[in-house]
Design a protein around this motif. Structure first.
Motif, PDB file in Angstrom:
ATOM      1  N   GLU A  90       0.830  -1.213   0.000  1.00 25.31           N
ATOM      2  CA  GLU A  90       0.000   0.000   0.000  1.00 25.31           C
ATOM      3  C   GLU A  90       0.864   1.263   0.000  1.00 25.31           C
ATOM      4  O   GLU A  90       0.530   2.266  -0.610  1.00 25.31           O
ATOM      5  N   VAL A  91       1.980   1.186   0.713  1.00 29.51           N
ATOM      6  CA  VAL A  91       2.886   2.337   0.764  1.00 29.51           C
ATOM      7  C   VAL A  91       3.412   2.620  -0.645  1.00 29.51           C
ATOM      8  O   VAL A  91       3.405   3.757  -1.115  1.00 29.51           O
ATOM      9  N   VAL A  92       3.823   1.543  -1.330  1.00 28.26           N
ATOM     10  CA  VAL A  92       4.354   1.705  -2.686  1.00 28.26           C
ATOM     11  C   VAL A  92       3.260   2.237  -3.612  1.00 28.26           C
ATOM     12  O   VAL A  92       3.481   3.140  -4.423  1.00 28.26           O
ATOM     13  N   VAL A 172      13.708  11.685 -10.954  1.00 29.77           N
ATOM     14  CA  VAL A 172      13.406  11.656  -9.524  1.00 29.77           C
ATOM     15  C   VAL A 172      13.605  10.245  -8.980  1.00 29.77           C
ATOM     16  O   VAL A 172      13.150   9.270  -9.585  1.00 29.77           O
ATOM     17  N   LEU A 173      14.307  10.165  -7.858  1.00 26.85           N
ATOM     18  CA  LEU A 173      14.496   8.863  -7.192  1.00 26.85           C
ATOM     19  C   LEU A 173      13.836   8.912  -5.824  1.00 26.85           C
ATOM     20  O   LEU A 173      14.120   9.809  -5.023  1.00 26.85           O
ATOM     21  N   ILE A 174      12.928   7.975  -5.601  1.00 28.58           N
ATOM     22  CA  ILE A 174      12.233   7.926  -4.316  1.00 28.58           C
ATOM     23  C   ILE A 174      12.593   6.637  -3.596  1.00 28.58           C
ATOM     24  O   ILE A 174      12.390   5.539  -4.129  1.00 28.58           O
ATOM     25  N   ALA A 175      13.164   6.775  -2.402  1.00 25.07           N
ATOM     26  CA  ALA A 175      13.479   5.595  -1.599  1.00 25.07           C
ATOM     27  C   ALA A 175      12.264   5.254  -0.755  1.00 25.07           C
ATOM     28  O   ALA A 175      11.721   6.120  -0.075  1.00 25.07           O
ATOM     29  N   ALA A 176      11.817   4.005  -0.851  1.00 26.48           N
ATOM     30  CA  ALA A 176      10.642   3.590  -0.076  1.00 26.48           C
ATOM     31  C   ALA A 176      10.936   2.296   0.671  1.00 26.48           C
ATOM     32  O   ALA A 176      10.318   1.268   0.401  1.00 26.48           O
ATOM     33  N   PRO A 177      11.894   2.332   1.585  1.00 28.97           N
ATOM     34  CA  PRO A 177      12.273   1.097   2.272  1.00 28.97           C
ATOM     35  C   PRO A 177      11.318   0.759   3.410  1.00 28.97           C
ATOM     36  O   PRO A 177      10.593   1.619   3.902  1.00 28.97           O
ATOM     37  N   VAL A 178      11.326  -0.488   3.801  1.00 29.75           N
ATOM     38  CA  VAL A 178      10.660  -0.879   5.032  1.00 29.75           C
ATOM     39  C   VAL A 178      11.703  -0.708   6.129  1.00 29.75           C
ATOM     40  O   VAL A 178      12.913  -0.758   5.863  1.00 29.75           O
ATOM     41  N   ALA A 179      11.245  -0.461   7.329  1.00 32.74           N
ATOM     42  CA  ALA A 179      12.197  -0.329   8.439  1.00 32.74           C
ATOM     43  C   ALA A 179      12.526  -1.713   8.956  1.00 32.74           C
ATOM     44  O   ALA A 179      11.656  -2.433   9.434  1.00 32.74           O
ATOM     45  N   LYS A 180      13.802  -2.118   8.793  1.00 29.71           N
ATOM     46  CA  LYS A 180      14.139  -3.453   9.285  1.00 29.71           C
ATOM     47  C   LYS A 180      15.583  -3.513   9.735  1.00 29.71           C
ATOM     48  O   LYS A 180      16.435  -2.724   9.318  1.00 29.71           O
ATOM     49  N   SER A 181      15.812  -4.470  10.604  1.00 31.56           N
ATOM     50  CA  SER A 181      17.165  -4.708  11.074  1.00 31.56           C
ATOM     51  C   SER A 181      17.941  -5.405   9.966  1.00 31.56           C
ATOM     52  O   SER A 181      17.371  -6.007   9.059  1.00 31.56           O
ATOM     53  N   HIS A 182      19.263  -5.319  10.043  1.00 30.80           N
ATOM     54  CA  HIS A 182      20.092  -5.992   9.052  1.00 30.80           C
ATOM     55  C   HIS A 182      21.332  -6.530   9.746  1.00 30.80           C
ATOM     56  O   HIS A 182      22.078  -5.790  10.374  1.00 30.80           O
ATOM     57  N   SER A 183      21.524  -7.812   9.578  1.00 28.19           N
ATOM     58  CA  SER A 183      22.573  -8.478  10.357  1.00 28.19           C
ATOM     59  C   SER A 183      23.961  -7.903  10.111  1.00 28.19           C
ATOM     60  O   SER A 183      24.815  -7.942  10.973  1.00 28.19           O
ATOM     61  N   SER A 184      24.200  -7.370   8.915  1.00 24.46           N
ATOM     62  CA  SER A 184      25.531  -6.839   8.641  1.00 24.46           C
ATOM     63  C   SER A 184      25.594  -5.323   8.792  1.00 24.46           C
ATOM     64  O   SER A 184      26.589  -4.780   9.241  1.00 24.46           O
ATOM     65  N   ALA A 185      24.526  -4.662   8.387  1.00 22.82           N
ATOM     66  CA  ALA A 185      24.557  -3.200   8.364  1.00 22.82           C
ATOM     67  C   ALA A 185      23.848  -2.577   9.560  1.00 22.82           C
ATOM     68  O   ALA A 185      23.731  -1.359   9.637  1.00 22.82           O
ATOM     69  N   GLY A 186      23.392  -3.394  10.504  1.00 23.60           N
ATOM     70  CA  GLY A 186      22.645  -2.876  11.645  1.00 23.60           C
ATOM     71  C   GLY A 186      21.190  -2.686  11.277  1.00 23.60           C
ATOM     72  O   GLY A 186      20.326  -3.420  11.733  1.00 23.60           O
ATOM     73  N   VAL A 187      20.952  -1.671  10.430  1.00 24.03           N
ATOM     74  CA  VAL A 187      19.603  -1.489   9.910  1.00 24.03           C
ATOM     75  C   VAL A 187      19.662  -1.441   8.393  1.00 24.03           C
ATOM     76  O   VAL A 187      20.692  -1.114   7.812  1.00 24.03           O
ATOM     77  N   SER A 188      18.551  -1.786   7.785  1.00 21.08           N
ATOM     78  CA  SER A 188      18.426  -1.624   6.340  1.00 21.08           C
ATOM     79  C   SER A 188      17.303  -0.640   6.103  1.00 21.08           C
ATOM     80  O   SER A 188      16.127  -0.969   6.243  1.00 21.08           O
TER      81      SER A 188
END
Lengths: 306, 547
Positions: A90-92, A172-188
């Motif tokens: 829905e966000v997308v 135009v570039l729109i970043a639409a990430p979900v908020a999530k943890s990431h084992s290597s980067a801490g968060v994604s």
């Protein structure tokens, strides 16, 4: 919560959804006041997304008529929305719809998926959700012929990489990430998510320092608008999960990728703990290198609950 | 003009390619994808002998033999995709009309091939893959033509991309066709080049002189019910003998037919200027019958013995896993068989190396091997997990296997068909050796068999494999960002190889705990594993004083 409260809650939600969905009621009320650095809206995925972008002045601030727009969600895994490893469909959809309303000529939803492409587009629900806007807008380019080498002049460790041609051609570039943890980067979040627009992300793991190369990448892939989907937060075991999912019903929007990511880090619990944005090294480095600001306490934030 | 026979041939080839295409596109279909393979008499009969099995699936081949008994080698002339392909090759590369050397006694070679294969299969060793026509032709189209076509189609898509963009056809802009890659395709290429070159010597050189299935059918078609008959109108002009692609007509006396060589193509009938030739059920014994040349009994026995001897040499090879597994068995290292593959000896006896499983494998991990498993394992399928993973939710290889060398498993059984176990090479691992934060193997593992732990002296968490949860699918090996050899490699250790029974039962019995994320459990919000005291991977400790 008793039944009456529940019903009230539902009714309010429905009203706001209608309001948000129609896009008529909302802007007038919340457009008042100066444009904040960060917009934080609590509500259902669709309504909160629309409201968050409206708080930043509406999509017309970012998308001009005739523009080519690329939306970069997370859809790298063949799991459904409730698992929170992909952006909520829905966000997308709402972002894409708002782009269209703003007069965008060409809107593409692109991600270079880890899991098999078809399954990702299907199970994430994103392709289906975007169908009403356009039958063909969600793609998962993986063939190298769809990428082009791009120099990264400001890169510290990574000085060039292959980026999707469509992204290089977009306005135009729109970043639409979900908020999530990431084992290597801490968060994604929005910054880490840019790795889904390049051909070879493995190299960022094995040759380069992951955090530094994420910042390098974001010097060329700087989103014009960031909308972080915190409607569900994958608090542990990201990026794939399954992990602990927090239902936060929050959407964060900003012109500043770093600020949006920083706010998301501090706003949610990760592995049952609270973290400062600076504890995620790529956010700290991005701040230090002037890519954006992680000192959210010094930024203007407009937060509303729908 | 397209004759009736050409029409049947083309239809048959198209059907063959269609079924192969369905297998290649992993289509879920009730169509018998392995139908043509099961029509090959040698492929089926010798597999039955070498693997000591009889299956209902083998009936089509016996029907073919039965038909041959009454109607002659119509299979060769009308249905065999190999024959049709070679006819096509003859049109392209052959020397039609020119005089070609008589190959005469060369046609006896095919019997030698036949009895060689028989000798080996009696000892339980299958060599059908070097000569069974359907095995060869399936590999030709599946492992050679298919990737080449895919490659060209993809290049075409790249080429027309600007055009597609101009017209705004996004589907075409982004459409790409993955080119499968296969090992051993050089063998198939060389083999078929040789066959096409031999077409210059004589048409259908393969069918006349080498094909063991042709030989087997020749044995039962010495006097078929329907056969070539030459009336007294014959002027012995010899045109028919010259036109016969199989050299089944004696040039000196065109009345005489070698029925075992005749594929009922009726070229002679169409060529005859006197209309003296017909194909009828011949009641009276014709005076013009003549026995063709055949092998002597001694030659039969010698070729059988040669096959048996070769098989014995194979069985005594270092890598041959003859007998029960135990100390001293030098099983090939790193050789991962597909999920549901029978125990190795049975597997090799039953596998006809048709390449159908490899062509059908949607991730292209299934590859023919060279001599990794000795020459008895030549061209047999094995997983190349660096190339790609073997999806636990896919049972395509078992679905298409014509001889059940790879068992047909339900998806749940397949999920438990352990192919091996992942092993971490710490000296190559980014986390163990270089202390770089990398958890890719954990991220991609569908069985959740990789766990990251805190190791004293290492600032990043390091991977560990839970053997009881690992099914050897190879996601980790495929995605490991370490270059060249992966830092996490699947070895055949712990692979479950059974000819019967349930993999779930056996796996549970062995104490395995295999599960991929169940779809039904998505909405229960499963909790992740519990990290030790507030450990959050990827985050840094807060020692900045909060600036």
């Amino acid at each position: 919560m008793n039944r009456r409260e529940f019903l009230k809650c539902q009714a309010t939600g429905l009203l706001w959804m209608l309001a948000g969905g129609s896009g008529i009621l909302l802007p007038k009320r919340i457009m008042a006041g100066p444009v904040p650095d960060l917009a934080v809206v609590k509500g259902s995925p669709a309504a909160a997304t629309r409201a968050a972008v409206e708080l930043l002045g509406g999509m017309k601030q970012f998308v001009k008529p005739g523009n080519r727009v690329v939306i970069k969600p997370n859809m790298s895994f063949p799991s459904p929305p409730e698992r929170a490893s992909n952006t909520h469909p829905e966000v997308v959809r709402v972002i894409a719809a708002m782009c269209k309303e703003a007069g965008a000529d060409r809107i593409l939803v692109l991600d270079h998926t880890l899991a098999p492409e078809e399954l990702c587009m299907e199970n994430s629900g994103i392709r289906e959700a975007c169908k009403p806007i356009s039958e063909k807008m969600v793609f998962t380019p993986s063939d190298e012929s769809l990428y082009k080498t791009k120099k990264i002049p400001k890169g510290k460790v990574m000085t060039s990489t292959d980026i999707m041609k469509e992204v290089l051609k977009s306005d135009v570039l729109i970043a639409a990430p979900v908020a999530k943890s990431h084992s290597s980067a801490g968060v994604s979040l929005s910054m880490k998510g840019m790795m889904g627009l390049i051909y070879n992300r493995r190299v960022m793991h094995w040759r380069f320092d992951l955090h530094t190369s994420i910042v390098d990448l974001c010097t060329v892939l700087k989103a014009d608008l960031t909308v972080i989907d915190g409607t569900r937060v994958l608090s542990t075991n990201g990026p794939r999960g399954p992990g602990k999912v927090l239902n936060k019903n929050t959407v964060i929007a900003s012109k500043d990728m770093v600020a949006a990511d920083a706010y998301a880090v501090s706003a949610f619990e990760w592995y049952g703990k609270r973290f400062k944005p600076g504890q995620v090294r790529h956010i700290r480095e991005a701040h230090e290198r002037g890519l954006g600001r992680m000192d959210v306490e010094n930024l203007t934030i407009r937060a509303i609950d729908l | 003009m397209i004759t009736f026979r050409r029409a049947v041939q083309i239809f048959s080839l198209i059907l063959f390619l269609l079924l192969l295409g369905l297998a290649v596109s992993s289509t879920d279909t009730p169509a018998p994808l392995d139908l043509f393979l099961l029509l090959d008499p040698v492929l089926v009969a010798f597999t039955a002998i070498s693997a000591r099995i009889l299956a209902i699936a083998f009936i089509p081949a016996f029907l073919v033999l039965l038909v041959t008994l009454f109607f002659g080698r119509v299979f060769c002339g009308y249905m065999c995709p190999m024959g049709t392909t070679l006819d096509g090759g003859d049109k392209l590369f052959g020397t039609q009309g020119k005089k070609r050397p008589q190959t005469g006694k060369l046609s006896l070679l095919k019997y030698i091939v036949l009895f060689f294969l028989l000798g080996a299969s009696v000892l339980g060793v299958s060599f059908v893959f070097v000569a069974a026509p359907l095995s060869l032709i399936t590999r030709f189209y599946g492992l050679l033509v298919h990737p080449v076509l895919a490659f060209f189609s993809n290049e075409t898509l790249v080429l027309i991309q600007p055009l597609a963009e101009w017209f705004g056809i996004d589907t075409l802009v982004f459409m790409r066709i993955n080119t499968p890659r296969f090992a051993t395709q050089l063998f198939v290429l060389a083999f078929f080049i040789a066959l096409f070159v031999l077409a210059r010597v004589s048409p259908r050189f393969w069918c006349r002189n080498l094909c063991p299935s042709g030989a087997l059918m020749a044995l039962v078609s010495r006097k078929p019910l329907i056969r070539r008959f030459v009336s007294d109108d014959c002027t012995e002009c010899g045109k028919c003998a010259h036109s016969c692609p199989m050299a089944a007509i004696i040039t000196d006396d065109p009345h005489i037919t070698l029925h075992e060589e005749c594929i009922v193509c009726r070229t002679c009938q169409n060529t005859c200027p006197e209309n003296a030739i017909s194909f009828n059920s011949v009641k009276a014994e014709s005076t013009y019958e003549k026995k063709g040349v055949s092998l002597t009994r001694r030659q039969f026995i010698y070729s059988g013995l040669a096959g048996a001897a070769t098989a014995t040499v194979g069985l005594t090879g270092l890598n041959s896993v003859y007998g029960k597994p135990g100390p001293g068995q030098v099983a090939p290292q790193g050789l991962i068989r597909p999920p549901g593959a029978l125990p190795e000896m049975d597997f090799l006896a039953q596998c006809v190396r048709c390449g159908e499983c490899m062509a059908a494998c949607p991730t292209n991990t299934l590859q023919p091997i060279w001599l990794d498993a000795g020459f008895m394992g030549l061209f047999s399928p094995a997983l190349n997990l660096r190339r790609s993973y073997c999806s636990p939710e896919c049972n395509m290889c078992g679905e298409v296997c014509p001889t059940d060398a790879i068992r047909r498993l339900s998806l749940n059984e397949r999920m438990w068909a352990k192919t091996g176990t992942a092993v971490i090479f710490r000296r190559k691992c980014l986390a163990w050796e270089q202390q770089k934060s990398c958890m890719v193997c954990d991220e991609v593992c569908p069985y959740k068999a990789v766990e990251f732990i805190k190791e004293p002296g290492n600032r990043v968490p390091v991977p560990q494999v839970h053997e009881e949860k690992c099914a050897g699918c190879g996601y980790c090996e495929h995605f490991c960002p370490v270059q060249n050899q992966s830092a996490i490699v699947v070895t055949p250790m712990g692979a479950i190889r059974m000819s019967e029974g349930s993999y779930v039962a056996e796996g549970t019995n062995q104490g395995l705990n295999l599960s991929i994320r169940p779809k039904s459990a998505y909405d229960t919000q499963p909790e992740g594993k519990v990290w030790g005291k507030g450990f959050a991977p990827g985050f840094e400790d807060d020692n900045s004083g909060g600036d």
